[in-house]
Write an enzyme that holds these catalytic residues in place. Structure first.
Site, mmCIF file in Angstrom:
data_model
loop_
_atom_site.group_PDB
_atom_site.id
_atom_site.type_symbol
_atom_site.label_atom_id
_atom_site.label_comp_id
_atom_site.label_asym_id
_atom_site.label_seq_id
_atom_site.Cartn_x
_atom_site.Cartn_y
_atom_site.Cartn_z
ATOM 1 N N LYS A 155 0.832 -1.214 0.000
ATOM 2 C CA LYS A 155 0.000 0.000 0.000
ATOM 3 C C LYS A 155 0.867 1.265 0.000
ATOM 4 O O LYS A 155 2.069 1.194 0.229
ATOM 5 C CB LYS A 155 -0.934 -0.007 1.213
ATOM 6 C CG LYS A 155 -1.748 -1.284 1.375
ATOM 7 C CD LYS A 155 -3.000 -1.331 0.524
ATOM 8 C CE LYS A 155 -3.643 -2.705 0.668
ATOM 9 N NZ LYS A 155 -4.955 -2.863 0.154
HETATM 10 C C1 LIG Z 1 -5.947 -3.905 0.941
HETATM 11 C C2 LIG Z 1 -7.375 -3.540 1.020
HETATM 12 C C3 LIG Z 1 -8.196 -3.918 2.103
HETATM 13 C C4 LIG Z 1 -7.763 -4.887 3.158
HETATM 14 O O1 LIG Z 1 -6.606 -4.611 3.834
HETATM 15 P P1 LIG Z 1 -5.739 -5.796 4.497
HETATM 16 O O2 LIG Z 1 -4.728 -5.075 5.300
HETATM 17 O O3 LIG Z 1 -5.146 -6.595 3.386
HETATM 18 O O4 LIG Z 1 -6.658 -6.605 5.337
HETATM 19 C C5 LIG Z 1 -9.491 -3.421 2.146
HETATM 20 N N1 LIG Z 1 -9.976 -2.630 1.176
HETATM 21 C C6 LIG Z 1 -9.238 -2.280 0.110
HETATM 22 C C7 LIG Z 1 -9.841 -1.381 -0.929
HETATM 23 C C8 LIG Z 1 -7.922 -2.728 -0.020
HETATM 24 O O5 LIG Z 1 -7.203 -2.390 -1.092
#
Ligand SMILES: *Cc1c(COP(=O)(O)O)cnc(C)c1O
Length: 370
Positions: free
Chosen positions: A186
């Site tokens: 991210k």
């Molecule tokens: C990555 C993501 C999540 C979930 O996050 P995690 O840390 O992998 O549980 C939720 N919503 C969106 C739009 C994402 O890209």
């Protein structure tokens, strides 16, 4: 030259000393899961968003799930969102027993088509859950007007939009709460799993803190106020994130530079490039392009050793694990059509110009051979 290196390795090379110092600081502190570093990160992350509260949690999925619970969502309540999202958005809704109600997406930005939300509201609607997908924000003013009129709440899924701005306001600060993921890829990534919620509502924050901690009051250990989860952020991730947060604006600037170079180099092709909606400052978590021959392009790029991702190839409502929602194929035509055409080009802040030129050259050759 390897073109497609997983983003964090290059970053680690550049930031190794700082990351290892963070790890050593925490490992030598005597507190691995319940020390001061989580609070220090929370304070900094709340300040970055100009909100009063932040609660660190173990991942983005639980950030959404716990926020829904803390906002009072109960089994049978309806949550309006999109099917073009990461599955965790929807499984968090499902996990609390609420019902996701999907609206279609805008054909230019691939984000929630806010014009369809009013018709989806019923007397069971409790939350509007816009997903700031790919790095830019959903058009918030119409949602805020609907929330106000119907007495419903907004939870922003900011897992792909750290630092994104919408008419000057920062993602996560516009709804009653915002949920973030710090999954390593991210825009702000931990070295492992992590997540957080931000809110200016002390009640939501207090509820979240209880829920992430077995349902116990932080001040009254062993006393369960409401059954919760074990979903805390670890000290080591908090300390790494606190340090990386000071570089978040640099990461975003790096992503924007990569996006600008793609736009310049791909302008003459028949790829449809990302469209930034008015008032948005895009942070380009992913650089999503569109072409009717998507699958052949991805296949062709493999010959140049470049593998391309799709975010997301299968809309949530068409997947087996979500069949119980009973949403028929064909119900969301724009979502379903675009899922067959979209794909992502490599995007991370440390992508160099020569690497990008190689990607674009391969892309030109592949497009030319279609
Ligand atoms: C990555 C993501 C999540 C979930 O996050 P995690 O840390 O992998 O549980 C939720 N919503 C969106 C739009 C994402 O890209």
């Amino acid at each position: 030259m390897t073109t497609y290196v997983w983003g964090y390795l290059k970053e680690y090379e550049q930031e190794r000393e700082d990351i290892l110092d963070a790890v050593d600081t925490v490992f030598g502190s005597g507190n691995l899961v319940w020390g001061p570093r989580v609070g220090m990160f929370e304070e900094a992350f709340a300040a970055y968003h100009g909100v009063a509260h932040c609660a660190g949690v173990d991942n983005g999925t639980n950030a959404i799930l716990l926020a829904l619970l803390a906002m009072g969502v109960e089994p049978g309540d309806e949550v309006i969102t999109v099917s073009n999202t990461a599955a965790p958005t929807v499984l968090a809704i499902d996990r609390v027993g609420a019902v996701p109600v999907f609206v279609d997406i805008d054909p230019d930005t691939y984000l929630m088509d806010v014009d369809q939300v009013a018709a989806a509201i019923t007397d069971r609607t409790r939350v509007l859950l816009p997903v700031h997908l790919y790095g830019q924000c959903v058009d918030m003013a119409p949602l805020e007007a609907l929330a106000e009129r119907h007495g419903i709440q907004i939870l922003e899924d900011c897992a792909q939009a750290h630092g994104a701005r919408h008419h000057g306001r920062i993602a996560g600060s516009m709804g009653r709460a915002g949920a973030f993921s710090f999954y390593p890829t991210k825009v702000l990534g931990a070295y492992g799993h992590g997540g957080a919620t931000v809110t200016s509502d002390p009640e939501v924050d207090a509820g979240l803190r209880r829920l992430r901690y077995y349902g116990m009051e932080e001040a009254a250990y062993y006393v369960v106020a409401r059954n919760g989860l074990n979903a805390r952020l670890d000290e080591v991730h908090a300390e790494i994130l606190r340090r990386k947060l000071t570089r978040l604006d640099e990461y975003i600037a790096g992503r924007r530079a990569v996006a600008a170079r793609y736009a310049e180099m791909l302008g003459g092709t028949d790829l449809v490039l990302p469209v930034t909606a008015p008032g948005n400052d895009h942070v380009y978590y992913v650089y999503v392009v569109r072409h009717p021959e998507r699958d052949r392009i991805i296949q062709g790029m493999k010959e140049y050793d470049i593998s391309l991702n799709i975010s997301y190839p299968w809309p949530v409502h068409t997947q087996k694990g979500f069949a119980h929602f009973g949403v028929e194929k064909g119900a969301l035509p724009v979502t379903e059509d675009l899922a067959g055409q979209i794909f992502s080009l490599p995007m991370y802040p440390s992508l160099t110009e020569p690497e990008q030129e190689r990607i674009v050259e391969a892309l030109h050759k592949t497009l030319g051979s279609l």
